[in-house]
Scaffold this motif. Structure first.
Motif, PDB file in Angstrom:
ATOM      1  N   ILE A   1      24.990 -25.191 -71.373  1.00 61.67           N
ATOM      2  CA  ILE A   1      25.456 -25.144 -69.984  1.00 61.67           C
ATOM      3  C   ILE A   1      25.006 -26.424 -69.292  1.00 61.67           C
ATOM      4  N   GLN A   2      25.957 -27.133 -68.698  1.00 64.90           N
ATOM      5  CA  GLN A   2      25.591 -28.386 -68.010  1.00 64.90           C
ATOM      6  C   GLN A   2      26.309 -28.441 -66.669  1.00 64.90           C
ATOM      7  N   GLU A   3      25.894 -27.549 -65.772  1.00 58.10           N
ATOM      8  CA  GLU A   3      26.561 -27.440 -64.472  1.00 58.10           C
ATOM      9  C   GLU A   3      26.513 -28.735 -63.672  1.00 58.10           C
ATOM     10  N   LYS A   4      25.457 -29.520 -63.864  1.00 59.97           N
ATOM     11  CA  LYS A   4      25.379 -30.750 -63.056  1.00 59.97           C
ATOM     12  C   LYS A   4      26.467 -31.759 -63.467  1.00 59.97           C
ATOM     13  N   GLU A   5      27.065 -31.536 -64.633  1.00 58.33           N
ATOM     14  CA  GLU A   5      28.144 -32.420 -65.094  1.00 58.33           C
ATOM     15  C   GLU A   5      29.509 -32.029 -64.514  1.00 58.33           C
ATOM     16  N   ALA A   6      29.552 -30.842 -63.871  1.00 55.03           N
ATOM     17  CA  ALA A   6      30.839 -30.408 -63.294  1.00 55.03           C
ATOM     18  C   ALA A   6      30.949 -30.882 -61.853  1.00 55.03           C
ATOM     19  N   ASN A   7      32.166 -31.077 -61.401  1.00 53.45           N
ATOM     20  CA  ASN A   7      32.413 -31.441 -60.010  1.00 53.45           C
ATOM     21  C   ASN A   7      31.831 -30.350 -59.102  1.00 53.45           C
ATOM     22  N   PRO A   8      30.979 -30.701 -58.112  1.00 55.07           N
ATOM     23  CA  PRO A   8      30.428 -29.669 -57.207  1.00 55.07           C
ATOM     24  C   PRO A   8      31.530 -28.843 -56.535  1.00 55.07           C
ATOM     25  N   VAL A   9      32.681 -29.474 -56.306  1.00 55.20           N
ATOM     26  CA  VAL A   9      33.817 -28.754 -55.702  1.00 55.20           C
ATOM     27  C   VAL A   9      34.238 -27.558 -56.560  1.00 55.20           C
ATOM     28  N   SER A  10      33.959 -27.641 -57.864  1.00 55.89           N
ATOM     29  CA  SER A  10      34.377 -26.554 -58.764  1.00 55.89           C
ATOM     30  C   SER A  10      33.573 -25.275 -58.529  1.00 55.89           C
ATOM     31  N   ARG A  11      32.523 -25.364 -57.697  1.00 53.30           N
ATOM     32  CA  ARG A  11      31.752 -24.159 -57.384  1.00 53.30           C
ATOM     33  C   ARG A  11      32.133 -23.590 -56.013  1.00 53.30           C
ATOM     34  N   ASN A  12      33.146 -24.182 -55.398  1.00 55.21           N
ATOM     35  CA  ASN A  12      33.623 -23.687 -54.099  1.00 55.21           C
ATOM     36  C   ASN A  12      34.554 -22.496 -54.368  1.00 55.21           C
TER      37      ASN A  12
END
Ligand SMILES: NC(=O)c1ccc[n+]([C@@H]2O[C@H](COP(=O)([O-])OP(=O)(O)OC[C@H]3O[C@@H](n4cnc5c(N)ncnc54)[C@H](OP(=O)(O)O)[C@@H]3O)[C@@H](O)[C@H]2O)c1
Length: 325
Positions: free
Chosen positions: A294-305
């Motif tokens: 799991i590498q959430e910091k690699e995903a666009n922060p917008v993807s958690r909106n």
């Protein structure tokens, strides 16, 4: 005219060679493989875009684990050749082709109709197919879909939703979505979902890959407690034919670089395989993975909106006609 000192030239060459060798060693050292020994006897898997690249090696691995594997491809000839090669390499005869063009919602519906009629269950769905369309102008299907976004997002959105009932009957089951690190550069413009206002293939690709992450988040939320998980991944930089539409003058130097400094398709398939089979992720859903982690910091922060994810879902359901099912 001034010439460089031969000693200087040799020095620069030595530094360049050392940098390249170090980069290569680092690249090999950071490669991660799926180490699960899971056997898939009795399970059914669909891999989209399985005739080549990452999808081919994902399908081959699942076949070697004794799953029944459905190669969901748009080109019959290429798909049948891949099927024959996978059967020969895996000694698993239960590898079949089903044709689908993800740009065409009618084709997606026909595909799902055949799957539901012919298959008892569906344990694994790998939404792998994707296009960059680099160098190609905007194209729109008869149904009104811009083809890059349709292949990378709207088609898989509809396909997944239409297969959910079968997957819920086959729990525990898993959905694996192949996005890309470039989701970081994506935006969602609801006034340009069909590229009506502007079309730049690289921006469209970034946006489609962000849409795929948002889709996975919302899907996982909706599937909570159902026994179906959904995760999304970046496969790394992989030496495949993804840039096939680029001008050869640009493409060939890129491919030469990629040949040495990017993963092979088999290496690039490892995170897809991990999410499809590993016991480690049996209970994990809605997460962004890179290198089997799991590498959430690699995903666009917008993807958690999640408000944005819900809105995108609603608009996508309307556009693809999902709501009328
Ligand atoms: N390679 C990389 O470095 C990289 C990096 C990040 C993410 N990815 C993602 O990884 C996935 C696999 O890419 P790859 O590198 O393996 O590329 P690839 O070798 O070009 O494979 C793409 C596959 O998708 C299929 N496809 C494209 N449009 C389709 C459509 N409308 N309907 C059905 N199938 C369609 C292609 O079919 P045809 O052979 O008929 O064209 C092909 O089988 C893609 O989603 C890509 O965005 C790749």
């Amino acid at each position: 005219m001034e010439f460089w000192d031969p000693g200087q030239v040799v020095g620069i060459l030595i530094v360049a060679v050392v940098v390249l060798i170090s980069a290569y060693i680092y690249f090999c050292w950071t490669l991660v493989r799926c180490d699960s020994k899971a056997d898939l006897t009795g399970k059914v898997a669909i891999v989209t875009g399985a005739n080549t690249g990452i999808g081919y090696h994902t399908a081959l691995d699942l076949a070697k684990r004794n799953a029944r594997v459905i190669l969901a491809c748009r080109n019959k000839e290429k798909a049948e050749q891949a099927r024959d090669e996978i059967i020969a390499a895996s000694q698993n005869k239960s590898v079949v082709v089903q044709i689908v063009d993800l740009c065409l919602m009618k084709s997606v519906r026909d595909f799902v109709g055949r799957i539901v009629a012919e298959e008892r269950r569906l344990d694994i769905l790998v939404n792998n197919a994707g296009v960059v369309s680099a160098g190609k102008p905007r194209e729109v299907t008869d149904e009104g879909f811009e083809t890059l976004f349709a292949a990378n997002y709207f088609g898989p959105f509809l396909l997944t939703n239409l297969l959910l009932d079968l997957m819920k009957k086959s729990t525990p089951s898993r959905i694996v979505n192949v996005s890309s690190v470039v989701n970081k550069f994506g935006t969602i413009d609801f006034n340009n979902l069909q590229a009506e206002k502007s079309f730049q293939y690289h921006a469209r690709y970034f946006d489609s890959k962000l849409a795929f992450v948002l889709f996975t988040r919302e899907l996982a939320k909706r599937l909570e407690g159902s026994g179906v998980t959904a995760n999304v991944l970046h496969p790394g930089s992989v030496y495949t034919d993804l840039l096939r539409h680029l001008n050869p003058l640009i493409r060939i130097p890129i491919l030469v670089f990629m040949r040495f400094f990017c993963r092979s398709p088999e290496e690039g398939a490892q995170t897809s395989i991990y999410l499809a089979v590993s016991e480690d992720v049996a209970e994990i859903s809605g997460k962004y993975f890179v290198d089997c982690d799991i590498q959430e910091k690699e995903a666009n922060p917008v993807s958690r909106n999640m408000e944005l994810a819900a809105k995108l879902w609603k608009v996508s359901a309307e556009l693809t006609g999902l709501e009328s099912n």
